[in-house]
Write an enzyme that holds these catalytic residues in place. Structure first.
Site, short mmCIF file in Angstrom:
data_model
loop_
_atom_site.label_atom_id
_atom_site.label_comp_id
_atom_site.label_asym_id
_atom_site.label_seq_id
_atom_site.Cartn_x
_atom_site.Cartn_y
_atom_site.Cartn_z
N ASP A 92 0.86 -1.18 0.00
CA ASP A 92 0.00 0.00 0.00
C ASP A 92 0.91 1.23 0.00
O ASP A 92 2.12 1.11 0.08
CB ASP A 92 -0.95 -0.02 1.19
CG ASP A 92 -0.21 0.12 2.50
OD1 ASP A 92 1.02 0.29 2.48
OD2 ASP A 92 -0.86 0.06 3.55
N SER A 93 0.31 2.41 -0.08
CA SER A 93 1.13 3.62 -0.27
C SER A 93 1.62 4.21 1.04
O SER A 93 2.46 5.09 1.05
CB SER A 93 0.30 4.67 -0.98
OG SER A 93 -0.73 5.12 -0.11
N PHE A 96 -2.84 5.58 4.17
CA PHE A 96 -3.85 5.21 5.16
C PHE A 96 -3.31 5.33 6.59
O PHE A 96 -3.94 5.93 7.46
CB PHE A 96 -4.33 3.78 4.90
CG PHE A 96 -5.39 3.32 5.85
CD1 PHE A 96 -6.73 3.58 5.57
CD2 PHE A 96 -5.07 2.67 7.02
CE1 PHE A 96 -7.72 3.19 6.46
CE2 PHE A 96 -6.06 2.27 7.92
CZ PHE A 96 -7.38 2.54 7.64
N ASP A 171 -2.51 8.31 -1.57
CA ASP A 171 -3.79 9.01 -1.52
C ASP A 171 -4.06 9.51 -0.11
O ASP A 171 -3.39 9.10 0.82
CB ASP A 171 -4.93 8.06 -1.93
CG ASP A 171 -5.09 6.91 -0.94
OD1 ASP A 171 -4.06 6.45 -0.40
OD2 ASP A 171 -6.21 6.47 -0.71
N GLN A 212 -11.31 7.41 -4.20
CA GLN A 212 -11.89 7.78 -2.90
C GLN A 212 -13.26 8.42 -3.15
O GLN A 212 -13.84 8.20 -4.20
CB GLN A 212 -10.93 8.74 -2.16
CG GLN A 212 -9.65 8.08 -1.66
CD GLN A 212 -9.87 7.18 -0.44
OE1 GLN A 212 -10.96 7.11 0.13
NE2 GLN A 212 -8.82 6.47 -0.04
N CYS A 328 -9.74 -27.90 6.26
CA CYS A 328 -8.36 -27.55 6.62
C CYS A 328 -7.79 -28.54 7.63
O CYS A 328 -8.53 -29.25 8.31
CB CYS A 328 -8.30 -26.11 7.15
SG CYS A 328 -8.58 -25.92 8.91
N HIS A 357 -6.70 -21.81 10.13
CA HIS A 357 -8.09 -22.15 9.79
C HIS A 357 -8.80 -20.96 9.15
O HIS A 357 -9.46 -21.12 8.11
CB HIS A 357 -8.87 -22.61 11.04
CG HIS A 357 -10.34 -22.51 10.83
ND1 HIS A 357 -11.07 -23.45 10.13
CD2 HIS A 357 -11.23 -21.50 11.14
CE1 HIS A 357 -12.33 -23.05 10.05
NE2 HIS A 357 -12.45 -21.88 10.65
#
Ligand SMILES: [Zn+2]
Length: 378
Positions: A92-93, A96, A171, A212, A328, A357
């Site tokens: 990610d940038s 956030f 962003d 956005q 699983c 799981h």
């Protein structure tokens, strides 16, 4: 190397099957993307993560920049080699997390934001710990207090050094309680920064632009048109959209109408079991969420009959599989009673088994959606 191909589109919804190809392998979409904040899926080795059906991870630029620093990752051969990740990767940038520092919302905001809507953040609001300018954000490291500046150019330079297959444009992720005037100014900044990120990028990594616009239709459409017209390799949808699946589907309808069909679409930070079918039906190809791993470490299992909170004493008497429909290894070999015992004793093994799981459960749920699209039943 980056290619995306839609291999089948549903006639009954906007769901689609696709294949995303990168230098580190292929991803069958729709796909869940595991959150590997610092490089790892917490408690699991990379190979263990892969056996849960995981096809891709997203790591965190902000956290990797703070420690160990992108230089260390670059010297280690880039994220895939450094962290031994045997599948395509994204970063990610960092936007956030930086903005989270400012207005104090966290990565679970979309699900617990209800009460936060009640106090509005106005256009003139000044966040406490960060300073937002037109060229980026000034803040202090939450680890050692040193001053850091992060803007589009800086984010891209860091992501280039980390070296994931897919990087994201920088962003502003506005707080869920921002007022409309704040959102309009923030959106203009995000669009300017998107263009700057494209200009700044020098590597052959794929780059996604981020749409956005919060919960407002006109802002979402404006953002999707602006970002969709830029030459990104794919698109991510971020930010707040209101509460619940209906709000999410409505928002995705506005946005995905405006984005080019042939490019991949990622939904940021959404992926509780109940979200998966609606977002795939709306046309999302990949999505990431901390829920399966975050809840797993806290003793909560996602199962075919809903959430099971293994911290509760009642599960100590349930000597049966966690989820008899799950295939699983944890459900094959361990009982609810034993898992509950481990979780209640705060054993790392308990956290590990529930993480395994939960990832298996989410990946199986997503694989079942792919199968439905293949059969024309979604
Ligand atoms: Zn299981």
């Amino acid at each position: 190397m980056f290619r995306f191909k839609v291999t089948k589109s549903s006639k009954k919804s906007r769901a689609r099957l696709g294949v995303l190809k990168t230098a580190h392998g292929e991803v069958e979409t729709p796909a869940f993307v595991g959150v590997a904040t610092l490089g790892d899926i917490k408690t699991l080795s990379s190979d263990e993560a892969k056996t849960t059906g995981l096809q891709m991870t997203i790591s965190n630029t902000f956290h990797l920049h703070l420690r160990p620093g992108e230089e260390v990752v670059a010297k280690g051969g880039g994220l895939n080699k450094f962290a031994n990740l045997p599948f395509p990767t994204m970063t990610d940038s960092g936007g956030f997390q930086v903005f989270s520092l400012g207005f104090g919302f966290d990565s679970e905001n979309s699900k617990i934001a209800k009460s936060r809507y009640q106090t509005k953040i106005a256009a003139s609001a000044v966040p406490k710990n960060i300073k937002i300018t037109d060229s980026g954000v000034h803040f202090s490291s939450p680890i050692d207090g040193r001053k850091i500046f992060l803007g589009p150019k800086e984010s891209i330079a860091i992501q280039e050094k980390i070296g994931a297959d897919i990087i994201l444009a920088f962003d502003e992720c506005p707080p869920p309680n921002a007022d409309r005037k704040y959102l309009v100014a923030s959106l203009a900044r995000t669009h300017r920064w998107a263009a700057e990120c494209l200009r700044a990028k020098k590597t052959s990594q794929a780059i996604y632009g981020i749409v956005q616009g919060s919960r407002f239709k006109d802002l979402r459409v404006r953002s999707a048109k602006a970002i969709g017209n830029m030459p990104f390799d794919g698109f991510a949808v971020g930010g707040e959209f209101g509460i619940g699946n209906a709000a999410m589907e409505r928002m995705l309808g506005w946005v995905l109408d405006e984005l080019p069909e042939e490019k991949p679409r990622h939904l940021l930070g959404v992926g509780y079991p109940d979200d998966i079918l609606p977002m795939i039906r709306a046309g999302i190809d990949t999505f990431d969420c901390i829920a399966p791993t975050h809840y797993g470490r806290r003793g909560i299992a996602f199962t075919s009959s809903g959430r099971v909170d293994l911290t509760k004493t009642k599960y100590l008497s349930e000597h049966k599989a966690l989820d008899k429909k799950c295939r699983c290894p944890v459900c094959a070999d361990y009982t609810r009673a034993y898992l509950s015992h481990l979780i209640r004793a705060k054993e790392i093994t308990g956290m590990r088994l529930l993480t395994e799981h939960n990832l298996h459960f989410i990946n199986a749920l997503t694989a079942a959606c792919r199968e439905k699209i293949r059969r024309g039943a979604l």
